[in-house]
Design a protein around this motif. Structure first.
Motif, PDB file in Angstrom:
ATOM      1  N   LEU A   1      39.229 -36.478 -64.185  1.00  0.00           N
ATOM      2  CA  LEU A   1      38.095 -36.182 -65.064  1.00  0.00           C
ATOM      3  C   LEU A   1      38.387 -36.829 -66.400  1.00  0.00           C
ATOM      4  O   LEU A   1      39.233 -36.371 -67.165  1.00  0.00           O
ATOM      5  N   THR A   2      37.681 -37.942 -66.666  1.00  0.00           N
ATOM      6  CA  THR A   2      37.868 -38.655 -67.926  1.00  0.00           C
ATOM      7  C   THR A   2      36.581 -38.613 -68.713  1.00  0.00           C
ATOM      8  O   THR A   2      35.503 -38.365 -68.182  1.00  0.00           O
ATOM      9  N   LEU A   3      36.701 -38.825 -70.026  1.00  0.00           N
ATOM     10  CA  LEU A   3      35.540 -38.840 -70.902  1.00  0.00           C
ATOM     11  C   LEU A   3      34.965 -40.233 -71.080  1.00  0.00           C
ATOM     12  O   LEU A   3      34.038 -40.427 -71.844  1.00  0.00           O
ATOM     13  N   LEU A   4      35.528 -41.209 -70.395  1.00  0.00           N
ATOM     14  CA  LEU A   4      35.039 -42.582 -70.540  1.00  0.00           C
ATOM     15  C   LEU A   4      33.580 -42.741 -70.148  1.00  0.00           C
ATOM     16  O   LEU A   4      32.804 -43.355 -70.881  1.00  0.00           O
ATOM     17  N   PRO A   5      33.117 -42.214 -69.023  1.00  0.00           N
ATOM     18  CA  PRO A   5      31.721 -42.440 -68.634  1.00  0.00           C
ATOM     19  C   PRO A   5      30.731 -41.861 -69.634  1.00  0.00           C
ATOM     20  O   PRO A   5      29.614 -42.329 -69.724  1.00  0.00           O
ATOM     21  N   PHE A   6      31.123 -40.835 -70.395  1.00  0.00           N
ATOM     22  CA  PHE A   6      30.183 -40.205 -71.318  1.00  0.00           C
ATOM     23  C   PHE A   6      30.191 -40.859 -72.691  1.00  0.00           C
ATOM     24  O   PHE A   6      29.293 -40.628 -73.482  1.00  0.00           O
TER      25      PHE A   6
ATOM     26  N   PHE B   1      25.892 -50.827 -68.526  1.00  0.00           N
ATOM     27  CA  PHE B   1      25.325 -51.296 -67.265  1.00  0.00           C
ATOM     28  C   PHE B   1      26.417 -51.685 -66.277  1.00  0.00           C
ATOM     29  O   PHE B   1      26.223 -51.607 -65.069  1.00  0.00           O
ATOM     30  N   PHE B   2      27.592 -52.104 -66.834  1.00  0.00           N
ATOM     31  CA  PHE B   2      28.656 -52.594 -65.967  1.00  0.00           C
ATOM     32  C   PHE B   2      29.669 -51.505 -65.617  1.00  0.00           C
ATOM     33  O   PHE B   2      30.684 -51.784 -65.000  1.00  0.00           O
TER      34      PHE B   2
ATOM     35  N   GLU C   1      32.998 -44.255 -60.405  1.00  0.00           N
ATOM     36  CA  GLU C   1      33.742 -43.461 -61.379  1.00  0.00           C
ATOM     37  C   GLU C   1      32.854 -42.363 -61.963  1.00  0.00           C
ATOM     38  O   GLU C   1      33.296 -41.226 -62.155  1.00  0.00           O
ATOM     39  N   VAL C   2      31.592 -42.707 -62.209  1.00  0.00           N
ATOM     40  CA  VAL C   2      30.648 -41.715 -62.708  1.00  0.00           C
ATOM     41  C   VAL C   2      30.448 -40.611 -61.684  1.00  0.00           C
ATOM     42  O   VAL C   2      30.433 -39.412 -62.008  1.00  0.00           O
ATOM     43  N   GLN C   3      30.334 -40.997 -60.400  1.00  0.00           N
ATOM     44  CA  GLN C   3      30.133 -40.006 -59.335  1.00  0.00           C
ATOM     45  C   GLN C   3      31.361 -39.111 -59.186  1.00  0.00           C
ATOM     46  O   GLN C   3      31.241 -37.904 -58.965  1.00  0.00           O
ATOM     47  N   ARG C   4      32.568 -39.724 -59.303  1.00  0.00           N
ATOM     48  CA  ARG C   4      33.787 -38.925 -59.192  1.00  0.00           C
ATOM     49  C   ARG C   4      33.873 -37.906 -60.333  1.00  0.00           C
ATOM     50  O   ARG C   4      34.269 -36.753 -60.119  1.00  0.00           O
ATOM     51  N   SER C   5      33.493 -38.317 -61.538  1.00  0.00           N
ATOM     52  CA  SER C   5      33.516 -37.378 -62.666  1.00  0.00           C
ATOM     53  C   SER C   5      32.516 -36.244 -62.469  1.00  0.00           C
ATOM     54  O   SER C   5      32.807 -35.082 -62.757  1.00  0.00           O
ATOM     55  N   ALA C   6      31.318 -36.565 -61.947  1.00  0.00           N
ATOM     56  CA  ALA C   6      30.318 -35.526 -61.686  1.00  0.00           C
ATOM     57  C   ALA C   6      30.818 -34.551 -60.622  1.00  0.00           C
ATOM     58  O   ALA C   6      30.631 -33.325 -60.733  1.00  0.00           O
ATOM     59  N   THR C   7      31.498 -35.103 -59.571  1.00  0.00           N
ATOM     60  CA  THR C   7      32.036 -34.226 -58.525  1.00  0.00           C
ATOM     61  C   THR C   7      33.140 -33.327 -59.089  1.00  0.00           C
ATOM     62  O   THR C   7      33.200 -32.126 -58.789  1.00  0.00           O
ATOM     63  N   ALA C   8      34.009 -33.916 -59.921  1.00  0.00           N
ATOM     64  CA  ALA C   8      35.081 -33.125 -60.530  1.00  0.00           C
ATOM     65  C   ALA C   8      34.503 -32.019 -61.419  1.00  0.00           C
ATOM     66  O   ALA C   8      34.994 -30.885 -61.406  1.00  0.00           O
ATOM     67  N   LEU C   9      33.449 -32.319 -62.170  1.00  0.00           N
ATOM     68  CA  LEU C   9      32.812 -31.297 -63.011  1.00  0.00           C
ATOM     69  C   LEU C   9      32.173 -30.213 -62.156  1.00  0.00           C
ATOM     70  O   LEU C   9      32.172 -29.028 -62.521  1.00  0.00           O
ATOM     71  N   GLY C  10      31.622 -30.590 -61.004  1.00  0.00           N
ATOM     72  CA  GLY C  10      31.084 -29.585 -60.085  1.00  0.00           C
ATOM     73  C   GLY C  10      32.172 -28.651 -59.587  1.00  0.00           C
ATOM     74  O   GLY C  10      31.958 -27.429 -59.480  1.00  0.00           O
ATOM     75  N   TYR C  11      33.385 -29.227 -59.269  1.00  0.00           N
ATOM     76  CA  TYR C  11      34.515 -28.391 -58.849  1.00  0.00           C
ATOM     77  C   TYR C  11      34.911 -27.429 -59.967  1.00  0.00           C
ATOM     78  O   TYR C  11      35.151 -26.229 -59.731  1.00  0.00           O
ATOM     79  N   VAL C  12      35.002 -27.959 -61.192  1.00  0.00           N
ATOM     80  CA  VAL C  12      35.397 -27.117 -62.335  1.00  0.00           C
ATOM     81  C   VAL C  12      34.381 -25.998 -62.548  1.00  0.00           C
ATOM     82  O   VAL C  12      34.743 -24.836 -62.779  1.00  0.00           O
ATOM     83  N   ALA C  13      33.087 -26.330 -62.469  1.00  0.00           N
ATOM     84  CA  ALA C  13      32.044 -25.324 -62.673  1.00  0.00           C
ATOM     85  C   ALA C  13      32.141 -24.218 -61.626  1.00  0.00           C
ATOM     86  O   ALA C  13      32.022 -23.023 -61.951  1.00  0.00           O
ATOM     87  N   HIS C  14      32.361 -24.609 -60.372  1.00  0.00           N
ATOM     88  CA  HIS C  14      32.469 -23.597 -59.313  1.00  0.00           C
ATOM     89  C   HIS C  14      33.709 -22.734 -59.516  1.00  0.00           C
ATOM     90  O   HIS C  14      33.658 -21.492 -59.365  1.00  0.00           O
TER      91      HIS C  14
ATOM     92  N   PHE D   1      26.414 -34.020 -65.122  1.00  0.00           N
ATOM     93  CA  PHE D   1      26.541 -35.323 -64.462  1.00  0.00           C
ATOM     94  C   PHE D   1      25.786 -36.332 -65.323  1.00  0.00           C
ATOM     95  O   PHE D   1      24.992 -35.971 -66.177  1.00  0.00           O
ATOM     96  N   LEU D   2      26.059 -37.619 -65.085  1.00  0.00           N
ATOM     97  CA  LEU D   2      25.522 -38.653 -65.960  1.00  0.00           C
ATOM     98  C   LEU D   2      24.432 -39.484 -65.318  1.00  0.00           C
ATOM     99  O   LEU D   2      23.587 -40.048 -66.011  1.00  0.00           O
ATOM    100  N   GLU D   3      24.395 -39.555 -64.029  1.00  0.00           N
ATOM    101  CA  GLU D   3      23.457 -40.451 -63.352  1.00  0.00           C
ATOM    102  C   GLU D   3      22.011 -40.032 -63.651  1.00  0.00           C
ATOM    103  O   GLU D   3      21.598 -38.912 -63.336  1.00  0.00           O
TER     104      GLU D   3
END
Length: 360
Positions: A217-222, A227-228, A233-246, A304-306
């Protein structure tokens, strides 16, 4: 002078004419008829006097009748005024009667309400009396040595149960340190123990990055989204945040702590609610240490960021970390900082599973 003499002569002539006329009207009566004439005159005089007396009497009676009539008219006027007053009084009495009926009905309703409330108070008083007796009995039991020991044993059992349940969460969502060089780390520093009143050193034991269920879980995507940027990586961070929230939601339910910022779980599409925020983070620069003004309208922020605004997602992560800090404060542990989501979660899991948690 001539005018005065002419006026005097005219007066004398007029008086002479009157005397002559009087002499002409004088009736001569014979002596033989004098008694009869005298008697007739006396009779006429008596009749005239009687007529005058009757006239006077009639005038007095008429005056009396007029006075009586005037008094009657006055009485009639007074009676009319009294009748009007009586009618007005009748109207007032009718209004007062209507008001009295309404007041009586209201009084009956209030009496019924009061009787209901009295019955409720009696029931509540009975319940309160029973509860007071139970409380006195509980206090009596607690004041005894066995009571305190029993309470402590129950508390230890409860904390042991909480510790066991949260250990299952730790097994379900393990937070581990991935030792080795990493370009982007969530932690600037990590301490293995940071109890309240006993702060420890801020330098990490091992350099590396934390993972939850193997995901970083990094703060880079936020902060540096472009565009590049790698979408995986964005999806992995969203999944990790979902784990943390649960995990946070499960821990809060086991510790029976209502979260200040409720979560809406949805895996990698989870949301967090802010019921006190009136500032839209998308409209200004996000500062994690800034106190937001209150507003009644709740706001929901994506974890999530997407397809979402970067600042709103970063603010959601900030709120999630605040929930973890709330749980840390509940068990008496100090937070590691506003940007250390996984580190704070690891510290929370470690503190609850330590032996100190059961003995506190």
């Amino acid at each position: 002078m001539e005018n005065r003499e002419q006026a005097r002569d005219k007066t004398l002539i007029t008086d002479a004419k009157k005397i002559n006329a009087a002499h002409e009207n004088v009736q001569l009566i014979e002596w033989e008829d004098f008694d009869n004439e005298l008697a007739r005159l006396w009779s006429l005089t008596s009749a005239l006097k009687e007529a005058n007396e009757k006239k006077q009497s009639l005038q007095e009676k008429l005056q009396s009748l007029i006075q009586v009539k005037n008094e009657s008219l006055n009485k009639l006027n007074e009676l009319e005024e009294m009748r009007e007053r009586l009618e007005a009084r009748k109207v007032v009495m009718a209004n007062m009667s209507t008001r009295c009926k309404v007041a009586t009905e209201d009084a009956k309703k209030q009496e019924e309400m009061l009787s209901t409330e009295v019955r409720s108070l009696l029931v509540a008083g009975t319940s309160l009396s029973v509860a007071r007796k139970r409380l006195q009995e509980a206090n009596r039991l607690l004041t005894e040595e066995r009571g305190c020991v029993k309470l402590k044993n129950v508390q230890r059992k409860l904390r042991a149960r909480q510790q066991y349940m949260i250990s299952q969460v730790s097994l379900l969502y393990p937070v581990k340190i991935l030792v080795g060089p990493a370009q982007e780390q969530e932690l600037e520093s990590y301490s293995s123990s940071c109890r309240l009143g006993n702060p420890s050193a801020s330098k990490p034991v091992n350099q590396g990055s934390l993972t939850i269920l193997g995901l970083n879980l990094t703060l880079l995507p936020f902060t540096k989204m472009s565009f590049f940027t790698d979408k995986k990586e964005v999806q992995r961070s969203a999944t990790a945040l979902g784990y943390v929230a649960h995990a946070v939601s499960l821990i809060a339910s086991y510790l029976q702590v209502p979260l200040r910022y409720p979560l809406r779980l949805g895996g990698s599409r989870s949301y967090i609610n802010d019921h006190a925020s009136s500032i839209d983070p998308a409209s200004s620069d996000l500062s994690l240490d800034t106190t937001l003004s209150a507003n009644v309208k709740p706001a929901e922020f994506p974890l999530f960021l997407e397809g979402q605004d970067m600042t709103r997602a970063a603010y959601a992560v900030f709120l999630l970390n605040k929930d973890i800090e709330q749980l840390l404060n509940f068990i008496g542990v100090k937070s590691l900082g506003p940007r250390h989501v996984l580190a704070n979660l690891k510290e929370l899991l470690r503190s609850v599973q330590s032996s100190e948690y059961i003995d506190t």
